[in-house]
Design a protein around this motif. Structure first.
Motif, PDB file in Angstrom:
ATOM      1  N   ARG A  40       0.889  -1.565   0.230  1.00 26.99           N
ATOM      2  CA  ARG A  40      -0.435   0.346  -0.099  1.00 26.99           C
ATOM      3  C   ARG A  40       0.935   1.379  -0.551  1.00 26.99           C
ATOM      4  O   ARG A  40       0.268   2.148  -0.725  1.00 26.99           O
ATOM      5  CB  ARG A  40      -0.652  -0.087   0.792  1.00 26.99           C
ATOM      6  CG  ARG A  40      -1.892  -1.249   1.257  1.00 26.99           C
ATOM      7  CD  ARG A  40      -2.435  -1.169   2.699  1.00 26.99           C
ATOM      8  NE  ARG A  40      -4.269  -1.377   2.249  1.00 26.99           N
ATOM      9  CZ  ARG A  40      -4.255  -3.164   2.294  1.00 26.99           C
ATOM     10  NH1 ARG A  40      -3.306  -3.697   3.072  1.00 26.99           N
ATOM     11  NH2 ARG A  40      -4.706  -3.597   2.685  1.00 26.99           N
ATOM     12  N   THR A  89      -5.841  -1.116  -3.848  1.00 28.87           N
ATOM     13  CA  THR A  89      -6.849  -1.607  -4.120  1.00 28.87           C
ATOM     14  C   THR A  89      -7.583  -1.615  -4.878  1.00 28.87           C
ATOM     15  O   THR A  89      -9.045  -2.018  -5.395  1.00 28.87           O
ATOM     16  CB  THR A  89      -7.731  -1.986  -2.622  1.00 28.87           C
ATOM     17  OG1 THR A  89      -7.900  -0.679  -1.789  1.00 28.87           O
ATOM     18  CG2 THR A  89      -6.873  -2.652  -1.500  1.00 28.87           C
ATOM     19  N   LYS A 131     -10.499  -7.796  -8.677  1.00 29.15           N
ATOM     20  CA  LYS A 131      -9.534  -6.841  -7.803  1.00 29.15           C
ATOM     21  C   LYS A 131      -8.671  -7.754  -7.176  1.00 29.15           C
ATOM     22  O   LYS A 131      -8.638  -9.045  -6.635  1.00 29.15           O
ATOM     23  CB  LYS A 131     -10.408  -6.259  -7.015  1.00 29.15           C
ATOM     24  CG  LYS A 131     -10.761  -4.965  -7.386  1.00 29.15           C
ATOM     25  CD  LYS A 131     -12.234  -3.205  -6.281  1.00 29.15           C
ATOM     26  CE  LYS A 131     -12.660  -2.648  -6.860  1.00 29.15           C
ATOM     27  NZ  LYS A 131     -13.110  -1.268  -6.325  1.00 29.15           N
ATOM     28  N   ILE A 149      -2.547  -8.736  -1.094  1.00 35.89           N
ATOM     29  CA  ILE A 149      -2.132  -7.191  -1.252  1.00 35.89           C
ATOM     30  C   ILE A 149      -0.728  -7.326  -0.576  1.00 35.89           C
ATOM     31  O   ILE A 149      -0.490  -7.066   0.655  1.00 35.89           O
ATOM     32  CB  ILE A 149      -2.680  -5.845  -0.551  1.00 35.89           C
ATOM     33  CG1 ILE A 149      -4.353  -6.211  -0.723  1.00 35.89           C
ATOM     34  CG2 ILE A 149      -2.017  -4.386  -0.682  1.00 35.89           C
ATOM     35  CD1 ILE A 149      -4.551  -6.045  -1.968  1.00 35.89           C
ATOM     36  N   HIS A 198      -6.455  -7.170   6.389  1.00 35.62           N
ATOM     37  CA  HIS A 198      -6.630  -7.196   4.990  1.00 35.62           C
ATOM     38  C   HIS A 198      -5.299  -7.507   4.015  1.00 35.62           C
ATOM     39  O   HIS A 198      -4.985  -5.689   4.119  1.00 35.62           O
ATOM     40  CB  HIS A 198      -7.868  -6.607   3.869  1.00 35.62           C
ATOM     41  CG  HIS A 198      -7.815  -7.149   2.629  1.00 35.62           C
ATOM     42  ND1 HIS A 198      -8.807  -5.711   1.012  1.00 35.62           N
ATOM     43  CD2 HIS A 198      -6.896  -8.068   2.028  1.00 35.62           C
ATOM     44  CE1 HIS A 198      -8.351  -6.520   0.588  1.00 35.62           C
ATOM     45  NE2 HIS A 198      -7.263  -7.623   0.389  1.00 35.62           N
TER      46      HIS A 198
END
Length: 239
Positions: free
Chosen positions: A23, A35, A49, A53, A116
């Motif tokens: 991120r 995301t 998607k 991550i 997440h």
């Protein structure tokens, strides 16, 4: 083993592992949230998607350079606490193993991002580099041979190195229960982390688009493209 130290090692490594470099790097380089990006399903109009991550997801957005940057950072965030507890308590490897697990749990279910995170490949590698660096070299190669040559399955080739950690630590440590338990826990955590992706795969399988989904998933990352080249070399059918 002191339970207080065990909890401290788990907590520190979890909080460090929860840092999502995927991120942070994508936000820094593009100004967008990772995301938000989608992966096209080859041969269809579908897009999905990314569910995990991590470095592989970043490589679909920023290319191999971005993915490698995130992968290295994800490895380091687990190396540091694991190495610290290995050096602080050389006669108590349990603290080191707990730190490695904590880093993995933080990476997969980060407290800072509503739990997440990524699938955990880089986080597992970070722990292994400290626990037994030779496993980082031997288990992936052995896993590829087992998956491609013996089982003839690209999914098995991708995962077999994790399965092989269990007999590897049994052999390397003379059957030490703590190391074997670590290998089992790592496999269980990885399987749990992959549940969302398994569900997506089953969705496309039920729609008759499993091959398209699988190819798109593999082609979206450098590691996946390498797996496809090896599958072609060993004449392993993509199913």
């Amino acid at each position: 083993m002191d339970p207080v130290i065990a909890v401290i090692s788990l907590l520190i490594s979890y909080l460090l592992g929860s840092i999502s470099f995927a991120r942070l790097v994508v936000k820094l380089w593009t100004g967008k949230n990772v995301t938000e990006f989608e992966v096209a399903v080859e041969g269809t109009d579908d897009k999905y998607k990314a569910l995990s991550i991590g470095g592989n997801t970043v490589s679909t957005v920023l290319g191999a350079k971005g993915g490698m940057t995130v992968g290295i950072l994800d490895i380091l965030k687990v190396v540091l606490p694991t190495l610290a507890f290995k050096l602080l308590y050389p006669d108590q490897p349990a603290y080191m193993l707990i730190a490695a697990v904590g880093g993995l749990v933080g990476h997969v279910w980060p407290v800072y991002y509503r739990f997440h995170g990524g699938a955990g490949f880089s986080a597992i590698m970070g722990g292994l580099l400290v626990i037994d660096w030779l496993a980082v070299l031997v288990s992936p190669i052995a896993g590829l041979i087992l998956g491609m040559v013996i089982l003839r399955n690209i999914i098995a080739a991708n995962l077999a190195w994790l399965w092989l950690l269990i007999p590897w630590f049994w052999w390397r440590t003379g059957g030490d229960a703590a190391h074997i338990l670590y290998a089992v826990v790592v496999n269980v955590l990885f399987l749990l982390a992959m549940i969302p992706e398994y569900r997506t795969a089953m969705k496309y399988k039920n729609e008759g688009k499993m091959i398209e989904y699988g190819l798109s998933n593999l082609k979206s990352t450098p590691m996946g493209r390498g797996m496809l080249k090896m599958a072609k070399f060993f004449k392993v059918e993509i199913k």
